[in-house]
Design a protein around this motif. Structure first.
Motif, PDB file in Angstrom:
ATOM      1  N   ALA A 229       0.839  -1.205   0.104  1.00  0.00           N
ATOM      2  CA  ALA A 229      -0.117  -0.030   0.030  1.00  0.00           C
ATOM      3  C   ALA A 229       0.943   1.330   0.097  1.00  0.00           C
ATOM      4  N   ARG A 230       2.062   1.187   0.722  1.00  0.00           N
ATOM      5  CA  ARG A 230       2.903   2.482   0.530  1.00  0.00           C
ATOM      6  C   ARG A 230       3.538   2.659  -0.706  1.00  0.00           C
ATOM      7  N   GLU A 231       3.651   1.663  -1.513  1.00  0.00           N
ATOM      8  CA  GLU A 231       4.013   1.951  -2.671  1.00  0.00           C
ATOM      9  C   GLU A 231       3.092   2.773  -3.772  1.00  0.00           C
ATOM     10  N   PHE A 232       1.734   2.535  -3.341  1.00  0.00           N
ATOM     11  CA  PHE A 232       0.580   3.093  -4.149  1.00  0.00           C
ATOM     12  C   PHE A 232      -0.027   4.345  -3.163  1.00  0.00           C
ATOM     13  N   LEU A 233       0.807   4.900  -2.111  1.00  0.00           N
ATOM     14  CA  LEU A 233       0.466   5.897  -1.290  1.00  0.00           C
ATOM     15  C   LEU A 233      -0.926   5.748  -0.772  1.00  0.00           C
ATOM     16  N   ARG A 234      -1.474   4.435  -0.478  1.00  0.00           N
ATOM     17  CA  ARG A 234      -2.785   4.382   0.255  1.00  0.00           C
ATOM     18  C   ARG A 234      -2.603   4.117   1.742  1.00  0.00           C
ATOM     19  N   THR A 235      -2.561   5.388   2.277  1.00  0.00           N
ATOM     20  CA  THR A 235      -2.375   5.566   3.898  1.00  0.00           C
ATOM     21  C   THR A 235      -3.605   4.723   4.148  1.00  0.00           C
ATOM     22  N   ASP A 236      -4.776   4.881   3.758  1.00  0.00           N
ATOM     23  CA  ASP A 236      -6.007   3.985   4.618  1.00  0.00           C
ATOM     24  C   ASP A 236      -5.499   2.801   4.453  1.00  0.00           C
ATOM     25  N   VAL A 237      -4.884   1.818   3.666  1.00  0.00           N
ATOM     26  CA  VAL A 237      -4.589   0.555   3.989  1.00  0.00           C
ATOM     27  C   VAL A 237      -3.534   0.467   4.799  1.00  0.00           C
ATOM     28  N   VAL A 238      -2.422   1.232   4.860  1.00  0.00           N
ATOM     29  CA  VAL A 238      -1.534   1.223   5.833  1.00  0.00           C
ATOM     30  C   VAL A 238      -2.074   1.347   7.206  1.00  0.00           C
ATOM     31  N   VAL A 239      -2.750   2.284   7.597  1.00  0.00           N
ATOM     32  CA  VAL A 239      -3.511   2.536   8.803  1.00  0.00           C
ATOM     33  C   VAL A 239      -4.328   1.346   9.205  1.00  0.00           C
ATOM     34  N   VAL A 240      -5.178   0.627   8.191  1.00  0.00           N
ATOM     35  CA  VAL A 240      -5.783  -0.560   8.508  1.00  0.00           C
ATOM     36  C   VAL A 240      -4.751  -1.681   8.899  1.00  0.00           C
ATOM     37  N   GLY A 241      -3.909  -1.859   8.316  1.00  0.00           N
ATOM     38  CA  GLY A 241      -2.809  -2.946   8.714  1.00  0.00           C
ATOM     39  C   GLY A 241      -2.035  -2.804   9.970  1.00  0.00           C
ATOM     40  N   LEU A 242      -1.794  -1.180  10.718  1.00  0.00           N
ATOM     41  CA  LEU A 242      -1.416  -0.890  11.650  1.00  0.00           C
ATOM     42  C   LEU A 242      -2.338  -1.115  12.776  1.00  0.00           C
ATOM     43  N   VAL A 243      -3.647  -0.969  12.413  1.00  0.00           N
ATOM     44  CA  VAL A 243      -4.864  -1.018  13.481  1.00  0.00           C
ATOM     45  C   VAL A 243      -4.951  -2.572  13.740  1.00  0.00           C
ATOM     46  N   VAL A 244      -4.636  -3.466  12.824  1.00  0.00           N
ATOM     47  CA  VAL A 244      -4.845  -4.809  13.165  1.00  0.00           C
ATOM     48  C   VAL A 244      -3.705  -5.273  13.661  1.00  0.00           C
ATOM     49  N   TYR A 245      -2.492  -4.879  13.566  1.00  0.00           N
ATOM     50  CA  TYR A 245      -1.362  -5.188  14.442  1.00  0.00           C
ATOM     51  C   TYR A 245      -1.618  -4.778  15.879  1.00  0.00           C
ATOM     52  N   ALA A 246      -2.049  -3.531  16.082  1.00  0.00           N
ATOM     53  CA  ALA A 246      -2.321  -3.097  17.571  1.00  0.00           C
ATOM     54  C   ALA A 246      -3.341  -3.865  18.195  1.00  0.00           C
ATOM     55  N   LEU A 247      -4.622  -4.126  17.262  1.00  0.00           N
ATOM     56  CA  LEU A 247      -5.595  -5.013  18.109  1.00  0.00           C
ATOM     57  C   LEU A 247      -5.130  -6.310  18.525  1.00  0.00           C
ATOM     58  N   LEU A 248      -4.145  -6.872  17.506  1.00  0.00           N
ATOM     59  CA  LEU A 248      -3.653  -8.397  17.838  1.00  0.00           C
ATOM     60  C   LEU A 248      -2.742  -8.267  19.209  1.00  0.00           C
ATOM     61  N   GLY A 249      -1.984  -7.136  19.307  1.00  0.00           N
ATOM     62  CA  GLY A 249      -0.951  -6.934  20.275  1.00  0.00           C
ATOM     63  C   GLY A 249      -1.804  -6.906  21.610  1.00  0.00           C
ATOM     64  N   LEU A 250      -2.869  -6.056  21.746  1.00  0.00           N
ATOM     65  CA  LEU A 250      -3.770  -5.777  22.713  1.00  0.00           C
ATOM     66  C   LEU A 250      -4.393  -6.975  23.164  1.00  0.00           C
ATOM     67  N   THR A 251      -4.759  -7.737  22.217  1.00  0.00           N
ATOM     68  CA  THR A 251      -5.745  -9.038  22.272  1.00  0.00           C
ATOM     69  C   THR A 251      -4.906  -9.984  23.184  1.00  0.00           C
ATOM     70  N   THR A 252      -3.464 -10.427  22.707  1.00  0.00           N
ATOM     71  CA  THR A 252      -2.676 -11.163  23.207  1.00  0.00           C
ATOM     72  C   THR A 252      -2.105 -10.711  24.549  1.00  0.00           C
ATOM     73  N   ASP A 253      -1.962  -9.647  25.108  1.00  0.00           N
ATOM     74  CA  ASP A 253      -1.697  -8.946  26.053  1.00  0.00           C
ATOM     75  C   ASP A 253      -2.734  -8.998  26.816  1.00  0.00           C
ATOM     76  N   ALA A 254      -4.136  -8.927  26.635  1.00  0.00           N
ATOM     77  CA  ALA A 254      -5.238  -9.138  27.335  1.00  0.00           C
ATOM     78  C   ALA A 254      -5.313 -10.617  28.044  1.00  0.00           C
ATOM     79  N   LEU A 255      -5.126 -11.418  27.117  1.00  0.00           N
ATOM     80  CA  LEU A 255      -5.146 -12.929  27.289  1.00  0.00           C
ATOM     81  C   LEU A 255      -4.133 -13.488  28.338  1.00  0.00           C
ATOM     82  N   VAL A 256      -3.040 -12.700  28.167  1.00  0.00           N
ATOM     83  CA  VAL A 256      -2.151 -12.939  29.350  1.00  0.00           C
ATOM     84  C   VAL A 256      -2.548 -12.374  30.664  1.00  0.00           C
ATOM     85  N   ARG A 257      -3.144 -10.982  30.573  1.00  0.00           N
ATOM     86  CA  ARG A 257      -3.458 -10.743  32.107  1.00  0.00           C
ATOM     87  C   ARG A 257      -4.482 -11.285  32.628  1.00  0.00           C
TER      88      ARG A 257
END
Length: 269
Positions: A229-257
């Motif tokens: 997405a970066r190659e085509f300046l699709r910042t919306d797709v970039v943010v979607v991917g980053l949000v999914v990464y963040a949600l996955l990190g928060l979910t795994t952290d919540a499971l450990v807690r």
């Protein structure tokens, strides 16, 4: 109980203060929601151009499109598989080294110095070396995740074992426990809180390692989706991917807690 006494008791019950935790939970969402609204306002007024950062509404629409055409689901499956197997490899190495080094003086003497030397290296800088060793397939990505997982688990498990209360160990010895029984019933349970802290750190590092690894010679996964997405300046797709990464990190952290609350119920909160 008289009617007047019952009335007073009812008033006292209704006047019981609400626990602070229940009051703070809704307030914790105030600043994130405010930031998203400011982000949308800046995008709508042109202060934040779309080629720099897409608006929240655009990001939400793009997420729906990526889910509908299956791209996001496929990338998600590939990324979580990489983290799973990389975590298994790194977790096995970290726990094995931590046990040997923590439970044995000879193990600590022989293993701890090289591990301490290796952990000071920025493991993300090992990517060129991993590519030379393993090629450009899945192996360097798994190795990168494993390296990010192994060291936090090793350090925290080793520290947890070494910080076991000597009084508890001596009491178990006096009661006739063998060395193996002292390790199983005293030392390892004492190391559990510190090890769970290491587990949380290791999971966070695993996702960080994956983000970097998937943007190097990857043809699938969330990192590839972002890089493409970066190659085509699709910042919306970039943010979607980053949000999914963040949600996955928060979910795994919540499971450990959640695991911490179940395993460490004996601790006073």
């Amino acid at each position: 109980m008289t009617s007047s006494t019952a009335e007073v008791a009812a008033r006292l019950k209704s006047a019981t203060p609400v626990p602070a935790r229940k009051l703070t939970l809704p307030l914790r969402w105030t600043s994130p929601v405010a930031l998203v609204l400011l982000w949308q306002l800046a995008s709508s007024t042109g202060v934040l151009p779309p080629d720099k950062l897409a608006s929240p509404l655009t990001v939400a629409e793009t997420a729906g499109e990526l889910i509908a055409d299956g791209q996001l689901g496929e990338a998600f499956a590939v990324s979580i598989t990489r983290v799973f197997f990389g975590f298994l490899i790194g977790g096995f190495i970290g726990v094995a080294l931590g046990l040997v080094s923590g439970l044995s003086r000879w193990g600590e003497t022989l293993l701890d110095p090289p591990v301490q030397m290796l952990r000071t290296l920025p493991h993300l800088g090992l990517i060129p070396l991993f590519i030379l060793w393993f090629g450009i397939g899945e192996e360097p990505k798994l190795a990168l995740v494993a390296a990010g997982v192994a060291f936090p688990l090793y350090l925290n498990l080793h520290a947890g074992i070494r910080q076991t209360d000597p009084g508890l160990v001596e009491a178990a010895r006096v009661l006739g426990y063998s060395r193996f029984e002292r390790v199983v019933h005293v030392v390892l349970p004492s190391a559990v809180p510190q090890t769970l802290v290491g587990l949380r750190i290791a999971l966070g590092t695993a996702w960080l390692s994956l983000i970097v690894g998937e943007q190097v010679n990857a043809d699938a996964g969330l990192g590839f989706l972002i890089n493409n997405a970066r190659e085509f300046l699709r910042t919306d797709v970039v943010v979607v991917g980053l949000v999914v990464y963040a949600l996955l990190g928060l979910t795994t952290d919540a499971l450990v807690r959640l695991l911490e609350r179940k395993v460490l119920r004996w601790q006073k909160r």
